[in-house]
Design a protein around this motif. Structure first.
Motif, PDB file in Angstrom:
ATOM      1  N   ARG A  80      41.957  45.260  42.086  1.00  0.00           N
ATOM      2  CA  ARG A  80      42.212  45.212  40.644  1.00  0.00           C
ATOM      3  C   ARG A  80      42.948  46.483  40.186  1.00  0.00           C
ATOM      4  O   ARG A  80      43.875  46.424  39.385  1.00  0.00           O
ATOM      5  CB  ARG A  80      40.903  45.035  39.882  1.00  0.00           C
ATOM      6  CG  ARG A  80      41.093  44.786  38.388  1.00  0.00           C
ATOM      7  CD  ARG A  80      39.759  44.547  37.701  1.00  0.00           C
ATOM      8  NE  ARG A  80      39.205  43.239  37.972  1.00  0.00           N
ATOM      9  CZ  ARG A  80      39.538  42.133  37.311  1.00  0.00           C
ATOM     10  NH1 ARG A  80      40.455  42.172  36.353  1.00  0.00           N
ATOM     11  NH2 ARG A  80      38.971  40.977  37.599  1.00  0.00           N
ATOM     12  N   LYS A  81      42.508  47.631  40.706  1.00  0.00           N
ATOM     13  CA  LYS A  81      43.158  48.894  40.366  1.00  0.00           C
ATOM     14  C   LYS A  81      44.597  48.905  40.855  1.00  0.00           C
ATOM     15  O   LYS A  81      45.510  49.349  40.152  1.00  0.00           O
ATOM     16  CB  LYS A  81      42.386  50.056  40.987  1.00  0.00           C
ATOM     17  CG  LYS A  81      42.955  51.423  40.664  1.00  0.00           C
ATOM     18  CD  LYS A  81      42.108  52.519  41.290  1.00  0.00           C
ATOM     19  CE  LYS A  81      42.708  53.895  40.989  1.00  0.00           C
ATOM     20  NZ  LYS A  81      41.911  54.984  41.612  1.00  0.00           N
ATOM     21  N   TYR A  86      46.852  46.688  38.692  1.00  0.00           N
ATOM     22  CA  TYR A  86      47.065  47.315  37.383  1.00  0.00           C
ATOM     23  C   TYR A  86      48.106  48.434  37.468  1.00  0.00           C
ATOM     24  O   TYR A  86      48.957  48.573  36.574  1.00  0.00           O
ATOM     25  CB  TYR A  86      45.736  47.869  36.853  1.00  0.00           C
ATOM     26  CG  TYR A  86      45.861  48.569  35.522  1.00  0.00           C
ATOM     27  CD1 TYR A  86      45.977  47.852  34.338  1.00  0.00           C
ATOM     28  CD2 TYR A  86      45.873  49.977  35.461  1.00  0.00           C
ATOM     29  CE1 TYR A  86      46.098  48.505  33.113  1.00  0.00           C
ATOM     30  CE2 TYR A  86      46.000  50.634  34.250  1.00  0.00           C
ATOM     31  CZ  TYR A  86      46.114  49.897  33.075  1.00  0.00           C
ATOM     32  OH  TYR A  86      46.239  50.548  31.877  1.00  0.00           O
ATOM     33  N   ASN A  96      37.474  43.932  45.524  1.00  0.00           N
ATOM     34  CA  ASN A  96      38.046  43.618  44.218  1.00  0.00           C
ATOM     35  C   ASN A  96      38.245  44.844  43.341  1.00  0.00           C
ATOM     36  O   ASN A  96      39.147  44.882  42.507  1.00  0.00           O
ATOM     37  CB  ASN A  96      37.151  42.603  43.497  1.00  0.00           C
ATOM     38  CG  ASN A  96      37.066  41.290  44.256  1.00  0.00           C
ATOM     39  OD1 ASN A  96      38.033  40.557  44.363  1.00  0.00           O
ATOM     40  ND2 ASN A  96      35.901  41.001  44.798  1.00  0.00           N
ATOM     41  N   VAL A  97      37.395  45.861  43.523  1.00  0.00           N
ATOM     42  CA  VAL A  97      37.534  47.091  42.751  1.00  0.00           C
ATOM     43  C   VAL A  97      38.885  47.731  43.030  1.00  0.00           C
ATOM     44  O   VAL A  97      39.638  48.096  42.116  1.00  0.00           O
ATOM     45  CB  VAL A  97      36.395  48.077  43.088  1.00  0.00           C
ATOM     46  CG1 VAL A  97      36.576  49.384  42.326  1.00  0.00           C
ATOM     47  CG2 VAL A  97      35.039  47.456  42.782  1.00  0.00           C
ATOM     48  N   SER A 107      48.259  40.333  36.386  1.00  0.00           N
ATOM     49  CA  SER A 107      46.841  40.501  36.050  1.00  0.00           C
ATOM     50  C   SER A 107      46.089  39.237  36.457  1.00  0.00           C
ATOM     51  O   SER A 107      45.716  38.406  35.620  1.00  0.00           O
ATOM     52  CB  SER A 107      46.665  40.758  34.549  1.00  0.00           C
ATOM     53  OG  SER A 107      47.337  41.933  34.153  1.00  0.00           O
ATOM     54  N   ASP A 166      35.638  37.529  38.264  1.00  0.00           N
ATOM     55  CA  ASP A 166      35.410  36.459  37.299  1.00  0.00           C
ATOM     56  C   ASP A 166      34.432  35.406  37.813  1.00  0.00           C
ATOM     57  O   ASP A 166      33.792  34.705  37.034  1.00  0.00           O
ATOM     58  CB  ASP A 166      36.743  35.798  36.944  1.00  0.00           C
ATOM     59  CG  ASP A 166      37.717  36.794  36.343  1.00  0.00           C
ATOM     60  OD1 ASP A 166      37.648  37.018  35.126  1.00  0.00           O
ATOM     61  OD2 ASP A 166      38.521  37.372  37.091  1.00  0.00           O
ATOM     62  N   MET A 208      33.537  43.317  38.267  1.00  0.00           N
ATOM     63  CA  MET A 208      34.997  43.371  38.291  1.00  0.00           C
ATOM     64  C   MET A 208      35.624  42.018  38.604  1.00  0.00           C
ATOM     65  O   MET A 208      36.845  41.903  38.637  1.00  0.00           O
ATOM     66  CB  MET A 208      35.458  44.399  39.333  1.00  0.00           C
ATOM     67  CG  MET A 208      34.862  45.787  39.182  1.00  0.00           C
ATOM     68  SD  MET A 208      35.461  46.626  37.721  1.00  0.00           S
ATOM     69  CE  MET A 208      37.148  46.962  38.204  1.00  0.00           C
ATOM     70  N   THR A 248      28.262  46.892  41.376  1.00  0.00           N
ATOM     71  CA  THR A 248      29.282  47.216  40.371  1.00  0.00           C
ATOM     72  C   THR A 248      30.504  46.324  40.528  1.00  0.00           C
ATOM     73  O   THR A 248      31.120  45.910  39.537  1.00  0.00           O
ATOM     74  CB  THR A 248      29.690  48.693  40.473  1.00  0.00           C
ATOM     75  OG1 THR A 248      28.533  49.519  40.358  1.00  0.00           O
ATOM     76  CG2 THR A 248      30.676  49.060  39.372  1.00  0.00           C
ATOM     77  N   SER A 249      30.837  46.015  41.781  1.00  0.00           N
ATOM     78  CA  SER A 249      32.014  45.177  42.036  1.00  0.00           C
ATOM     79  C   SER A 249      31.855  43.777  41.456  1.00  0.00           C
ATOM     80  O   SER A 249      32.854  43.112  41.139  1.00  0.00           O
ATOM     81  CB  SER A 249      32.287  45.093  43.540  1.00  0.00           C
ATOM     82  OG  SER A 249      31.242  44.411  44.207  1.00  0.00           O
TER      83      SER A 249
END
Length: 390
Positions: free
Chosen positions: A115-116, A119, A111-112, A125, A158, A156, A152-153
């Protein structure tokens, strides 16, 4: 319509039909479809060449459904973490043609990067949802860097579904050692436990059924909403003239109506537990011709209780049990019913076969309900893309 992109990590690459996430995903898609939940899926699958092309063919065969668009991307095992797909291939997709509301993964680290990517290279989004299965987790317990990336992920995404309280507690315990209280609270809010096991059910649980059932035929559909009920009654009347060694249970038969001679009405069905217990004790179910409503759900209730069904010969029942006996008219239905009543071993083999197929291909309704409610919630809060292509 909710549009979902699935970007999977495949653990069992050589045997994708045995991969935990793919088995779960197929059950989820079929279950949501049975529940009339309006979803269109974009499934990213690895594209192989030469000696591994059979892998791509196996995956395509597993997900050959009308509400799925398969997106083949060239495989590459060396991109960042071992995603099994070439991330740079994503640029080849015309994202303006795809209205993606939600992205689903089964490896939180993905997901990290996803998502990048969205974007930087798209105007989308989407919401991110992950399914965390401890057995599919790649990182070694002693790998500190991998652990940091994994935790950390979680910030990122929901929503992250886990299979047990143990898995959730383990993730929270690791988070406490690395993050402050507010961050740990955020991670805790994102983690959610399934009510029931969502991965493939153990064989011993998928073959449990009543091998000495009561000689009761079931019509577990609402007679007042089903125009084919009079045809069913006519068929039973004809069978009743020949033999009287059976009874018929119609759980939704209105109490104010006078029951037929062959009908049994004293089986409790006030609660869901009583209803399922009644189905488990019965002999055979009949799925009628569908004229007004979708009766696949009520038929699936019986199948999951170990009750074999004689299905009306139509496409809307094929996903429930491809090998079930079928009928098109009263004569064929009575022929099947007599054969079942005279052959308990055949009935039990069909019950085992139907139950095993239902467990292999469909989720419990509560799990589907949890996921569908979350999907609706995230979709309602999502900014919609309005364009002719979308």
């Amino acid at each position: 319509m909710i549009r979902i992109l699935v970007y999977p990590h495949i653990k069992k690459l050589k045997n994708p039909e045995e991969d935990n996430f793919f088995c779960f995903l197929r059950k989820l898609i079929l279950s949501l479809k049975l529940a009339d939940f309006d979803v269109f899926w974009y499934l990213v699958i690895p594209k192989f060449t030469k000696d591994k092309v059979f892998i791509t063919k196996k995956i395509k065969k597993m997900f050959r459904l009308k509400n799925i668009k398969q997106i083949s991307l060239m495989a590459n095992k060396n991109y960042h973490i071992d995603t099994g797909l070439n991330f740079s291939e994503m640029k080849k997709i015309s994202w303006r043609d795809y209205s993606i509301d939600i992205v689903i993964t089964n490896l939180p680290e993905q997901n990290v990067y996803l998502r990048k990517y969205f974007y930087q290279f798209t105007n989308i989004s989407p919401v991110f949802i992950s399914f965390y299965n401890r057995n599919d987790f790649l990182a070694s317990p002693d790998d500190s860097d991998a652990e940091i990336i994994s935790l950390t992920s979680l910030l990122m995404i929901d929503r992250c579904y886990v299979n047990s309280l143990y898995e959730k507690d383990a993730l929270i315990e690791k988070s406490v050692k690395r993050f402050n209280v507010n961050t740990v609270r955020k991670i805790n809010e994102k983690l959610k436990i399934f009510s029931y096991p969502s991965l493939p059910i153990e064989p011993e649980y998928s073959t449990k059924f009543d091998s000495s059932p009561l000689r009761i035929i079931v019509f577990n559909h609402k007679p007042e909403n089903e125009r084919s009920f009079p045809l069913f009654c006519a068929s039973i009347e004809e069978l009743w003239m020949k033999r009287k060694d059976f009874r018929v249970w119609v759980p939704n038969y209105q109490k104010r109506r006078v029951p037929f001679e062959w009908m049994i009405t004293d089986i409790p069905n006030d609660t869901v537990q009583d209803y399922h217990y009644g189905l488990k004790r019965c002999y055979i179910g009949v799925a009628p011709r569908q004229t007004q409503a979708n009766w696949a759900i009520t038929t699936l209730d019986g199948l999951l209780c170990g009750l074999p069904y004689i299905l009306y010969d139509s496409d809307y029942y094929k996903n429930l049990n491809p090998d079930a006996d079928r009928y098109k008219n009263r004569r064929q239905l009575n022929k099947h019913l007599e054969f079942y009543l005279d052959n308990i071993d055949y009935r039990n083999n069909k019950a085992k076969e139907a139950l095993s197929y239902a467990h292999d291909n469909f989720l419990f309704s509560s799990v589907v309900g949890e996921i569908s409610r979350d999907l609706v919630m995230f979709y309602d809060n999502q900014r919609k893309i309005i364009s002719s292509k979308a």
